[in-house]
Design an enzyme around this catalytic site. Structure first.
Site, PDB file in Angstrom:
ATOM      1  N   THR A 150       4.025  -3.148  -0.589  1.00 26.96           N
ATOM      2  CA  THR A 150       2.995  -2.568  -1.444  1.00 26.96           C
ATOM      3  C   THR A 150       1.625  -2.807  -0.815  1.00 26.96           C
ATOM      4  OG1 THR A 150       4.329  -3.030  -3.410  1.00 26.96           O
ATOM      5  CG2 THR A 150       1.997  -2.566  -3.766  1.00 26.96           C
ATOM      6  N   THR A 151       0.781  -1.804  -0.870  1.00 25.41           N
ATOM      7  CA  THR A 151      -0.588  -1.936  -0.384  1.00 25.41           C
ATOM      8  C   THR A 151      -1.538  -1.397  -1.441  1.00 25.41           C
ATOM      9  OG1 THR A 151      -0.477   0.229   0.696  1.00 25.41           O
ATOM     10  CG2 THR A 151       0.037  -1.684   2.044  1.00 25.41           C
TER      11      THR A 151
END
Length: 203
Positions: free
Chosen positions: A66-67
């Protein structure tokens, strides 16, 4: 206090992950908020779920995909985006010509019998992404997002409390040591927290 509030908020979210408009008004009503405040101030140990109705993690769960990024320009436009693949290479399908991988978050769907969030046909998938844009006098003034699975909902709250309530600079608030609550009564605290603080929390 923040740890207790996080535990209470997680319970409310899990019990009503996708409330309709009537139920949402009831959750946000002054009467219900006062009831939650009373629980917060009551003291004593608290326990409960923090992620889904069941304590079992999604099969094949794999961290680190996840970013989140936040951008503001000189004209006052703000963007906050949190994106996740779910697991390694997501669904394994890329949009032709873009290199963009599609996620596989359908496997996060709650399929536990008896869960109030049991997946149903045509129902939106409840998700822990929480990109945020804060406003002052109706104008955006802060964009904040973070990776971290269900910890997103805890990390962002702690950073915002440190910045808005305790007056820490934004980067300092983001860098500050944090706690992560897990199901039951488990609280995982970063080892950067001073030993005397840990002793006080245990008391």
């Amino acid at each position: 206090l923040v740890i207790r509030a996080t535990r209470i908020a997680a319970g409310v979210r899990i019990a009503d992950n996708m409330p309709d408009e009537t139920r949402l008004r009831a959750i946000l009503s002054d009467e219900n908020v006062r009831r939650l405040q009373d629980r917060l101030r009551a003291g004593g140990g608290m326990e409960g779920p923090t992620e889904q109705w069941t304590s079992e993690p999604p099969p094949g769960a794999d961290p680190g995909h996840t970013t989140s990024f936040s951008i503001a320009d000189h004209e006052g436009n703000f963007v906050c985006i949190t994106q996740s693949l779910g697991s390694v290479f997501g669904s394994g399908v890329a949009v032709p010509g873009t290199g963009v991988l599609l996620n596989n978050f359908l496997y996060w769907a709650d399929v536990q019998p008896g869960s109030p969030n049991l997946a149903k046909p045509g129902q939106p998938l409840a998700m822990c992404m929480a990109p945020s844009i804060s406003t002052r006098d109706g104008e955006p003034c802060l964009a904040l997002g973070t990776p971290g699975s269900y910890g997103i909902l805890q990390t962002q709250a702690q950073a915002l409390v440190s910045h808005l309530d305790f007056g820490l600079g934004l980067q300092t608030a983001i860098d500050a040591p944090r706690a992560r609550l897990w199901d039951g009564r488990l609280v995982e605290i970063e080892n950067r927290v001073a030993p005397e603080v840990l002793v006080a929390l245990r008391e």
